[in-house]
Design an enzyme around this catalytic site. Structure first.
Site, short mmCIF file in Angstrom:
data_model
loop_
_atom_site.label_atom_id
_atom_site.label_comp_id
_atom_site.label_asym_id
_atom_site.label_seq_id
_atom_site.Cartn_x
_atom_site.Cartn_y
_atom_site.Cartn_z
N SER A 82 1.12 -1.31 0.53
CA SER A 82 0.33 0.22 0.02
C SER A 82 1.00 1.28 -0.21
CB SER A 82 -0.60 0.11 1.31
OG SER A 82 -0.27 -0.35 2.69
N LYS A 123 -5.97 3.60 9.16
CA LYS A 123 -4.29 4.28 8.83
C LYS A 123 -5.62 5.92 9.03
CE LYS A 123 -3.40 1.30 5.26
NZ LYS A 123 -2.65 0.67 3.94
#
Ligand code: ADP
Length: 777
Positions: free
Chosen positions: A677, A720
């Protein structure tokens, strides 16, 4: 202090004693004894071992132990399951307990070293020795014991005192008889006593033998055993040492008959009890059998608590004990509701997944409270061996049951709530047998007949409610996952942490420290300071620790300065804990070239992932340093190829790969991160560095990339975004396909952060780079 006085940790021994120069291994389980071993190991490994007068007492007082024992050296120790230790010690010298200090954590003693008083009249002593030699030979012959080992020791002996000790240790004697020998420092007296003891033993052996020969041919084996035992009892009675043993036997017999054991368990218990009767008292074998019987008798074979399935009550308790966590609570209520209507339906096993300190263990405890079940916890972290779960076979020296059975004994009921913590941290060398054992424990089809190697009996685990926890599901085996229902428990926002701290942690800590709120005012800004400036974690564990530390310091302040009342505010916290650790403007305060904030997710929660890129003159090398896992390295290379293929589009010299070296660096963080990611972050940093355009420092991003520049979805969006929120980020760029996950992001976070969805790399650049990007289209 007198030179001859030592201050040593003390362990009272139960049913054994140790002579100087003797090597002994034994297990310690009592907390204070474990602490004593640890204390000794942290110093010179010396410990004072002394026998208890009554082996049954858990925590003896000074009067309940003998005052002469042995100063020993701990040669080795190993940790056993269930906080037990197996210790190997060597006796060094006799010692007298001048003072016995019953400390809170362990026993201490002020020990006077005792030296032997040598023989004055050597002739007399030599004569004693000869008589003992002779008697000992006779003893060996009668008892049929082997003397190889002791012989070598005897040849090497260096003094008559030691000679007595070696023989004393060898003889099968009761603890208090041995103690008498240990207590004699005058060597002549010790010789005298030893001779009497051996002669006594010889008499006993002779009688036994003559009984044996006489009746051997006449009576059957069972009768013979009985007869021998009776004789032994009479002999012991005459020697005045039978009562204790007899009483103990009676107690076992009574317990077995009175306890409501299942049929097969009772049969096994009686079988073992009969074996116990035929072994000599004080023998190793009898100790093994007794331990086994104790286990059987202590286990909750059919004791159950009654479940409270009142959902209203459950909701009240869950709300009272935990702030927020609405999804988790709802899921638990549903689970209880299903149980209520279908008592036989075996629900799936709940698995709470989330970073440390988010309340997984404590919510499981609340579920136990709601149901009125006992709570037991077993951590699977680091468990490598099947035996830890299922026990060692009885033939193995010092065998004990596995941790499941141990937990059941702790619970005292057959239907506790059993928390299996950290299933994702089971030993790295995860063998098939370990996974199989755990599956058997959890599988409702199999666990009604769970077999522990030590018990050798089926134990019914089907009434147990198992809940498991994990930090992440990576590394949890597929069959295990299939049996569990996953409930995610993610991290908290600063505001949630504030509420948890104020409404839950503070009252709990004040109670633990026995403080009333009228003496102690903990202002809100003290809590905010702790939350914002001293912790930056997903859960609240460090917060709880720091808060406890502030409270301890405040108590010291209160007591030392004789204050009536103490008020704690933000400044007091800073005074107690030292300079602040985090501020909200930790982020780079300005826009820079080649520096981009990515977002990462690990088992410990979300975190920021800064990426730095510099470009230098060179010949096209791509250098990667810092904390890059293999997957990240791959995506750095893919990003590099994308930039090369699309250089012109972004106003970058298309020959850069021949003339420039690129260096990508990811600074080390506390927790290693890896995964695809970071793709968009690395591409953005490279393009910024190559084109000289600055990156908006208030933007963070996450997304995987393809070689053609598409942005692919990622996991852990909620974690996140919480991390981005904690860091004061204003804009987060996420892959288009993750838009649906925004639903799970807390409202507060959404109100503070602008989420931008990106389908292609261009979308990312447009929002992250300052100034127009050239569009080659
Ligand atoms: P985990 O098992 O997830 O690592 P713990 O259950 O040990 O975390 O939680 C750590 C501490 O934080 C405990 O004292 C717990 O009571 C407290 N805690 C965590 N979340 C909450 C919450 N939502 N409400 C109240 N207390 C909480």
């Amino acid at each position: 202090m007198d030179n001859n006085l030592l201050k040593l940790p003390v362990i009272p021994l139960r049913g054994v004693n140790i002579f100087p120069h003797m090597v002994l291994h034994f297990d310690v389980g009592r907390e204070k004894s474990v602490a004593a071993v640890e204390e000794a190991m942290s110093k010179d490994q010396k410990i004072f071992l002394v026998a208890q007068k009554d082996a049954k007492i858990e925590e003896p007082s000074a009067e309940e132990i003998y005052n002469i024992g042995t100063i020993c050296y701990i040669k080795q120790f190993v940790k056993l399951p269930g906080d037990q230790l197996r210790v190997l010690v060597e006796g060094e010298q006799r010692g007298k307990l001048n003072e016995f200090i019953e400390g809170e954590a362990m026993f201490y003693g002020e020990i006077k070293v005792l030296e032997d008083i040598p023989c004055e009249d050597e002739n007399v002593c030599e004569a004693y020795k000869k008589s003992i030699d002779k008697a000992f030979d006779e003893y060996l012959e009668l008892s049929g014991e082997s003397l190889n080992e002791i012989f070598t020791e005897l040849e090497e002996e260096d003094g008559l005192g030691r000679y007595c000790d070696i023989i004393g240790a060898f003889l099968m004697l009761k603890t208090d008889t041995k103690q008498e020998l240990i207590e004699i420092v005058d060597v002549k007296e010790r010789l005298e006593k030893l001779l009497v003891i051996i002669k006594n033993e010889i008499e006993v052996l002779k009688i036994e033998k003559s009984i044996g020969t006489k009746i051997k041919s006449k009576i059957s084996r069972v009768q013979k055993e009985f007869y021998l035992r009776e004789q032994l009892r009479v002999i012991q009675e005459e020697l005045g040492d039978d009562d204790e043993e007899n009483n103990e036997m009676k107690q076992y017999e009574e317990k077995i008959h009175k306890s409501k054991l299942p049929k097969d368990v009772k049969e096994k218990a009686l079988y073992e009890f009969n074996r116990l009767k035929s072994t000599g008292p004080g023998s190793q074998e009898s100790a093994v059998i007794k331990t086994y019987l104790d286990w059987i008798l202590d286990l909750p074979w059919n004791k159950l608590t009654k479940d409270n399935l009142d959902l209203k009550n459950a909701r009240t308790i869950l709300d009272k004990e935990h702030y927020g966590l609405e999804d988790v609570k709802e899921r638990i209520i549903e689970y209880l509701a299903v149980r209520k209507i279908s008592k036989t339906l075996k629900g799936p096993i709940l698995c709470l997944v989330g970073p440390p300190g988010v309340g997984k263990t404590s919510i499981a405890k609340s579920v136990a409270n709601c149901l009125g079940r006992k709570f037991v916890r077993m951590s699977l972290g680091g468990v490598k061996d099947e035996a830890e779960i299922r026990g060692h076979r009885k033939t193995y020296v010092g065998a004990i049951p596995g941790r499941i059975i141990y937990g059941m004994k702790q619970a005292g009921y057959k239907n506790p709530l059993f928390l299996l913590d950290e299933i994702d941290k089971m030993g790295a060398d995860f063998k098939g047998s370990l996974a199989d054992s755990l599956l058997e424990v959890l599988d409702s089809e199999q666990n009604s007949t769970f077999r522990d190697h030590y018990l050798e009996l089926d134990f019914d685990l089907s009434k147990v409610m198992f809940i498991t926890t994990a930090n992440s599901l990576e590394g949890v085996s597929r069959p295990l996952l299939d049996r569990m229902e996953i409930i995610e428990v993610s991290g908290y926002t600063t505001e949630e942490k504030f509420h948890i701290a104020k409404e839950h942690l503070l009252p709990k800590l004040l109670k633990e420290h026995n403080i009333t709120a009228d003496k102690f005012i903990f202002q809100d800004n003290a809590i905010s300071t702790l939350v914002e400036n001293y912790t930056r974690e997903t859960g609240v564990r460090t917060l709880e620790r720091k808060m406890a530390s502030v409270i301890r310091k405040a108590i010291t302040d209160l007591v030392e300065n004789e204050k009536e009342l103490i008020t704690i505010n933000g400044n007091t916290v800073k005074k107690y804990l030292g300079p602040i650790i985090y501020t909200y403007d930790d982020l780079d305060k300005e826009d820079k070239v080649g520096v981009v904030t990515g977002l990462a997710w690990t088992g410990y929660g979300g975190d920021t992932l800064p990426v730095e890129v510099t470009v230098m003159d060179g010949d096209g090398k791509l250098q990667l340093t810092g904390q890059l896992g293999d997957v990240m390295k791959e995506s750095a290379k893919a990003g590099y190829s994308y930039v090369r293929a699309n250089a012109e589009k972004y106003g970058i010299n298309k020959d850069f790969h021949k003339k420039k070296d690129i260096h990508i660096h990811i600074p080390e963080g506390a927790i290693p991160k890896d995964g695809p990611s970071a793709g968009v972050t690395m591409i953005t940093a490279m393009i910024s560095a190559l084109s000289g355009k600055k990156v908006n420092h208030k933007v963070a991003m996450t997304g995987e990339i393809t070689l053609t520049g598409r942005v692919l979805p990622i996991g852990g969006l909620k974690e996140k975004s919480l991390a981005a929120y904690r860091m004061g980020i204003k804009t987060v760029i996420i892959p288009k396909d993750n838009k649906k996950d925004l639903e799970k992001v807390p409202k507060l976070v959404k109100s503070k952060i602008k989420f931008i969805v990106a389908d292609k790399v261009e979308d990312v650049l447009q929002n992250a780079l300052i100034g127009e990007i050239e569009d080659g289209n």
